[in-house]
Design an enzyme around this catalytic site. Sequence first.
Site, PDB file in Angstrom:
ATOM      1  N   ASP A  13       0.708  -1.188   0.249  1.00 56.40           N
ATOM      2  CA  ASP A  13       0.258   0.145   0.052  1.00 56.40           C
ATOM      3  C   ASP A  13       0.954   1.539  -0.584  1.00 56.40           C
ATOM      4  OD1 ASP A  13      -2.048  -1.666  -0.195  1.00 56.40           O
ATOM      5  OD2 ASP A  13      -2.298  -2.051   2.753  1.00 56.40           O
ATOM      6  N   LYS A  16       2.207   2.856  -5.356  1.00 56.31           N
ATOM      7  CA  LYS A  16       2.803   2.247  -6.500  1.00 56.31           C
ATOM      8  C   LYS A  16       2.743   2.907  -7.312  1.00 56.31           C
ATOM      9  CE  LYS A  16       2.590  -2.004  -4.495  1.00 56.31           C
ATOM     10  NZ  LYS A  16       2.497  -2.426  -3.062  1.00 56.31           N
ATOM     11  N   GLY A  42      -4.371  -4.313  -4.695  1.00 53.32           N
ATOM     12  CA  GLY A  42      -5.101  -2.625  -4.250  1.00 53.32           C
ATOM     13  C   GLY A  42      -4.258  -1.718  -4.909  1.00 53.32           C
ATOM     14  N   HIS A  43      -4.738  -1.840  -6.061  1.00 56.59           N
ATOM     15  CA  HIS A  43      -4.234  -0.231  -6.273  1.00 56.59           C
ATOM     16  C   HIS A  43      -5.552   0.853  -6.126  1.00 56.59           C
ATOM     17  CE1 HIS A  43      -0.125  -1.684  -7.042  1.00 56.59           C
ATOM     18  NE2 HIS A  43      -1.175  -2.276  -8.284  1.00 56.59           N
ATOM     19  N   GLN A 225       1.701  -6.705  -3.587  1.00 54.77           N
ATOM     20  CA  GLN A 225       2.305  -6.640  -2.110  1.00 54.77           C
ATOM     21  C   GLN A 225       3.448  -5.947  -1.792  1.00 54.77           C
ATOM     22  OE1 GLN A 225       1.075  -9.761  -3.676  1.00 54.77           O
ATOM     23  NE2 GLN A 225      -1.552  -8.173  -3.045  1.00 54.77           N
TER      24      GLN A 225
HETATM   25  P1  IMP Z   1      -3.069 -12.947   1.432  1.00 56.31           P
HETATM   26  O1  IMP Z   1      -1.907 -12.650   0.660  1.00 56.31           O
HETATM   27  O2  IMP Z   1      -3.818 -12.881   1.370  1.00 56.31           O
HETATM   28  O3  IMP Z   1      -2.482 -15.021   1.986  1.00 56.31           O
HETATM   29  O4  IMP Z   1      -2.448 -12.709   3.055  1.00 56.31           O
HETATM   30  C1  IMP Z   1      -1.309 -12.667   3.954  1.00 56.31           C
HETATM   31  C2  IMP Z   1      -0.807 -11.287   4.150  1.00 56.31           C
HETATM   32  O5  IMP Z   1      -0.335 -10.012   3.356  1.00 56.31           O
HETATM   33  C3  IMP Z   1      -1.313 -10.396   4.962  1.00 56.31           C
HETATM   34  O6  IMP Z   1      -0.967  -9.976   6.295  1.00 56.31           O
HETATM   35  C4  IMP Z   1      -2.499  -9.111   4.076  1.00 56.31           C
HETATM   36  O7  IMP Z   1      -3.164  -8.260   5.259  1.00 56.31           O
HETATM   37  C5  IMP Z   1      -1.100  -8.892   3.712  1.00 56.31           C
HETATM   38  N1  IMP Z   1      -1.479  -8.554   2.129  1.00 56.31           N
HETATM   39  C6  IMP Z   1      -1.843  -9.465   1.115  1.00 56.31           C
HETATM   40  N2  IMP Z   1      -1.864  -8.300  -0.093  1.00 56.31           N
HETATM   41  C7  IMP Z   1      -1.470  -7.161   0.167  1.00 56.31           C
HETATM   42  C8  IMP Z   1      -1.114  -5.394   0.048  1.00 56.31           C
HETATM   43  O8  IMP Z   1      -1.500  -5.556  -1.908  1.00 56.31           O
HETATM   44  N3  IMP Z   1      -0.860  -4.693   1.034  1.00 56.31           N
HETATM   45  C9  IMP Z   1      -0.704  -4.785   1.892  1.00 56.31           C
HETATM   46  N4  IMP Z   1      -1.275  -6.047   2.436  1.00 56.31           N
HETATM   47  C10 IMP Z   1      -1.092  -7.555   1.841  1.00 56.31           C
END
Ligand code: IMP
Length: 428
Positions: A13, A16, A42-43, A225
């Site tokens: 977040d 980017k 999420g962008h 991520q």
């Molecule tokens: P998962 O990717 O749904 O398996 O979640 C694993 C961890 O990554 C959790 O703490 C989520 O909140 C975090 N996470 C996954 N995608 C994002 C993102 O796009 N931004 C911030 N945190 C993320």
Amino acid sequence: MPAIVVLGAQWGDEGKGKATDLLATTDTIDFVVRTSGGHNAGHTIVVNGEKFATHLLPSGILTPGATSVIANGVVVSPEALFSELDGLIARGVDVAELKVSANAHIIASYHATIDKVTERFLGKNQIGTTGRGIGPAYADKINRVGVRVADLFDEKILHEKVEAALDVRNHLLTKIYNRRAIEVDVVVEELLSYVDRLRPMVCDTSLLLNRALDDGKTVLFEGAQATMLDVDHGTYPFVTSSSPIAGGVCTGAGIGPTRIDRVIGVIKAYTTRVGAGPFPTELFDNDGIELQRIGGEVGVSTGRTRRCGWYDAVIARYSSRVNGLTEFFLTKLDVLDSWERIPVCVAYEIDGERVEEMPMTQTEFHHAKPIYEYFDGWQEDISGCRTFEELPKNAQGYVKALEEISGAMIWGVGVGPGREQTLVVHDA
Ligand code: IMP
């Protein structure tokens, strides 16, 4: 500059899309590529004052003339893909130029079911996943029982693969989690319903991208991520299940490391994190609440409030190292406009000792306490600044100080959500 990687240098977040916006002002971007993760990302992109959010699609889908690519390293939920595409089409966005790798793995509805059940079962040890089925889909990939996009085009193979995937999963669901078994035929039917729409998008994206690079096209690899959520280099096990670092771009897209020219680490002027896991500079006081409020720190994908803290230079240096960053792009500097004094974490204290680099073990990282240096704030609105020189002296000083301690030069700075609210510190 043909191959550029833009990735998150903290816990995600970072904004980017801002770096992409700045790139688009000097280069014509021909391809925008997602190489890892899925619709957990999420962008938020603001175009002409209109707000758009993408999850699975590369944000480049909003760049006219660019081809968007979902490469092999991504896990694709066809349901999420088409619902996102339909949402954009309804708002008049041209989505014709989208390519999807035949080798990308599929997220079916059972992956989300398993994600949620597993989290519930973990109780207080839960990861705080997005519940989108990302981890279970990657687990199937590594266990060699995954279903790939190309499998959807052969019904017999698809049936066999779904059967193999559900064999163990159903034992787990019924015997351990006390849930109903998932029916193979129902899953197959659901996946087949997407085939006609998916087929024209599917191709060998590794070949496509390598040819594009051979032809001197500009290819932007857009991270999802972030570094600290990387399954190898992040705060394991509080991570996602893929490799969002620069190295992951090579495996996730099928391009060699020698093809990459620039690796831009996007980093916020403070730090946020969603989900569970260690976060040394996290704030539990009014400053944290204010950062959250001013920065609008609510997850684009899940609507969860983000945990907030000050800038952490140990993480910045670590990110610079594991990604081989050529530069940083600093976002949301304007969020700090109102502070009189801005703390920056320059090192950690771990069990009474000063530690300058990321500690080797997770136990030490859990014990890390931030050591702060304090910088004078600027206490004026900088959202209208368009050059580095227009920034108040203290804001320039803050950026320069971060550059000195973060392990790579700061190429650009974001001072607001709009595409034009960026300024260049150094020419790349
Ligand atoms: P998962 O990717 O749904 O398996 O979640 C694993 C961890 O990554 C959790 O703490 C989520 O909140 C975090 N996470 C996954 N995608 C994002 C993102 O796009 N931004 C911030 N945190 C993320």
